[in-house]
Motif scaffolding. Structure first.
Motif, PDB file in Angstrom:
ATOM      1  N   UNK A  39       0.786  -1.148   0.022  1.00 40.24           N
ATOM      2  CA  UNK A  39       0.143  -0.030   0.038  1.00 40.24           C
ATOM      3  C   UNK A  39       1.014   1.299   0.063  1.00 40.24           C
ATOM      4  N   UNK A  40       0.284   2.612  -0.168  1.00 40.51           N
ATOM      5  CA  UNK A  40       0.969   3.687   0.052  1.00 40.51           C
ATOM      6  C   UNK A  40       0.382   4.646   0.906  1.00 40.51           C
ATOM      7  N   UNK A  41       0.958   5.728   1.179  1.00 36.75           N
ATOM      8  CA  UNK A  41       0.422   6.784   1.886  1.00 36.75           C
ATOM      9  C   UNK A  41       1.086   8.146   1.252  1.00 36.75           C
ATOM     10  N   UNK A  42       0.376   9.335   1.475  1.00 36.41           N
ATOM     11  CA  UNK A  42       0.906  10.378   1.029  1.00 36.41           C
ATOM     12  C   UNK A  42       2.531  10.788   1.859  1.00 36.41           C
ATOM     13  N   UNK A  43       3.228  11.407   1.340  1.00 32.66           N
ATOM     14  CA  UNK A  43       4.394  11.798   1.882  1.00 32.66           C
ATOM     15  C   UNK A  43       4.050  12.682   3.028  1.00 32.66           C
ATOM     16  N   UNK A  44       3.283  13.492   3.217  1.00 35.94           N
ATOM     17  CA  UNK A  44       3.160  14.310   4.105  1.00 35.94           C
ATOM     18  C   UNK A  44       2.467  13.514   5.574  1.00 35.94           C
ATOM     19  N   UNK A  45       2.138  12.553   5.167  1.00 35.73           N
ATOM     20  CA  UNK A  45       1.094  11.667   6.164  1.00 35.73           C
ATOM     21  C   UNK A  45       2.205  10.922   7.191  1.00 35.73           C
ATOM     22  N   UNK A  46       2.889  11.736   7.995  1.00 31.28           N
ATOM     23  CA  UNK A  46       4.227  11.210   8.766  1.00 31.28           C
ATOM     24  C   UNK A  46       3.654  10.462   9.770  1.00 31.28           C
ATOM     25  N   UNK A  55       5.346   0.701  14.562  1.00 30.46           N
ATOM     26  CA  UNK A  55       4.107  -0.079  15.318  1.00 30.46           C
ATOM     27  C   UNK A  55       3.557  -1.588  14.622  1.00 30.46           C
ATOM     28  N   UNK A  56       3.942  -1.533  13.163  1.00 30.92           N
ATOM     29  CA  UNK A  56       3.268  -2.954  12.516  1.00 30.92           C
ATOM     30  C   UNK A  56       4.295  -3.364  11.873  1.00 30.92           C
ATOM     31  N   UNK A  57       5.622  -2.849  11.773  1.00 31.00           N
ATOM     32  CA  UNK A  57       6.717  -3.411  11.316  1.00 31.00           C
ATOM     33  C   UNK A  57       6.975  -3.597   9.685  1.00 31.00           C
ATOM     34  N   UNK A  58       6.135  -2.629   8.972  1.00 34.45           N
ATOM     35  CA  UNK A  58       6.115  -2.411   7.441  1.00 34.45           C
ATOM     36  C   UNK A  58       7.516  -2.135   7.064  1.00 34.45           C
ATOM     37  N   UNK A  59       7.802  -2.613   5.882  1.00 31.00           N
ATOM     38  CA  UNK A  59       9.023  -2.087   5.256  1.00 31.00           C
ATOM     39  C   UNK A  59       8.651  -1.057   4.438  1.00 31.00           C
ATOM     40  N   UNK A  60       9.406   0.101   4.303  1.00 31.41           N
ATOM     41  CA  UNK A  60       9.098   1.266   3.399  1.00 31.41           C
ATOM     42  C   UNK A  60      10.025   0.785   1.982  1.00 31.41           C
ATOM     43  N   UNK A  61       9.259   0.519   0.861  1.00 33.27           N
ATOM     44  CA  UNK A  61      10.048   0.113  -0.055  1.00 33.27           C
ATOM     45  C   UNK A  61      10.403   1.101  -1.281  1.00 33.27           C
ATOM     46  N   UNK A  62       9.719   2.313  -1.206  1.00 29.82           N
ATOM     47  CA  UNK A  62      10.048   3.385  -2.181  1.00 29.82           C
ATOM     48  C   UNK A  62       9.415   4.683  -2.080  1.00 29.82           C
ATOM     49  N   UNK A  63       9.738   5.575  -2.765  1.00 28.25           N
ATOM     50  CA  UNK A  63       9.001   6.960  -2.879  1.00 28.25           C
ATOM     51  C   UNK A  63       8.887   7.038  -4.248  1.00 28.25           C
ATOM     52  N   UNK A  79       4.670   7.279  -0.556  1.00 21.00           N
ATOM     53  CA  UNK A  79       5.787   6.415   0.259  1.00 21.00           C
ATOM     54  C   UNK A  79       5.015   5.024  -0.061  1.00 21.00           C
ATOM     55  N   UNK A  80       5.812   3.995  -0.547  1.00 22.12           N
ATOM     56  CA  UNK A  80       5.262   2.700  -0.664  1.00 22.12           C
ATOM     57  C   UNK A  80       5.647   2.094   0.573  1.00 22.12           C
ATOM     58  N   UNK A  81       4.870   1.142   0.872  1.00 21.56           N
ATOM     59  CA  UNK A  81       5.048   0.068   1.974  1.00 21.56           C
ATOM     60  C   UNK A  81       4.753  -1.215   1.712  1.00 21.56           C
ATOM     61  N   UNK A  82       5.167  -2.140   2.112  1.00 18.71           N
ATOM     62  CA  UNK A  82       4.622  -3.803   2.102  1.00 18.71           C
ATOM     63  C   UNK A  82       5.143  -4.458   3.605  1.00 18.71           C
ATOM     64  N   UNK A  83       4.297  -5.453   3.609  1.00 18.29           N
ATOM     65  CA  UNK A  83       4.643  -6.338   4.846  1.00 18.29           C
ATOM     66  C   UNK A  83       4.465  -7.845   4.263  1.00 18.29           C
ATOM     67  N   UNK A  84       5.360  -8.684   4.478  1.00 17.31           N
ATOM     68  CA  UNK A  84       5.286 -10.099   4.022  1.00 17.31           C
ATOM     69  C   UNK A  84       4.548 -10.961   5.157  1.00 17.31           C
ATOM     70  N   UNK A  85       3.961 -12.056   4.719  1.00 15.59           N
ATOM     71  CA  UNK A  85       3.574 -13.072   5.651  1.00 15.59           C
ATOM     72  C   UNK A  85       4.610 -13.532   6.411  1.00 15.59           C
ATOM     73  N   UNK A  86       4.329 -13.517   7.681  1.00 13.86           N
ATOM     74  CA  UNK A  86       5.281 -14.031   8.836  1.00 13.86           C
ATOM     75  C   UNK A  86       5.192 -15.698   9.014  1.00 13.86           C
TER      76      UNK A  86
END
Length: 86
Positions: A39-46, A55-63, A79-86
């Motif tokens: 998923x992604x979020x706006x750059x300003x949404x710090x 808090x959830x351990x997501x990986x920032x994968x790009x902007x 800002x792009x994020x991902x989380x993998x099945x653990x």
């Protein structure tokens, strides 16, 4: 407008519950195995970025700069994020 539950610590719990459901639900995974969620979020949404990373351990994968236009025609960066099945 301030919502009563905003900034009360529920957001990351709800996101974790949703992701756990998506990763483990047999009915969903029998049709298409979920190995990661992106998923992604706006750059300003710090605030959201803090929750995703700390808090959830997501990986920032790009902007991605200027990847979409908002309703007033301004190009926005996400800002792009991902989380993998653990």
């Amino acid at each position: 407008m301030q919502f009563y539950y905003q900034n009360s610590g529920y957001g990351h719990k709800i996101i974790r519950m949703l992701f756990e459901f998506l990763f483990t639900d047999e009915s969903i995974n029998s049709k298409c195995s979920i190995e990661k969620i992106a998923w992604d979020t706006m750059l300003e949404n710090t605030g959201a970025q803090y929750v995703y990373e700390n808090k959830i351990g997501a990986l920032r994968v790009g902007v991605r700069k200027g990847c979409w236009k908002d309703q007033i025609g301004k190009w926005r960066t996400v800002v792009d994020y991902e989380i993998r099945k653990k």
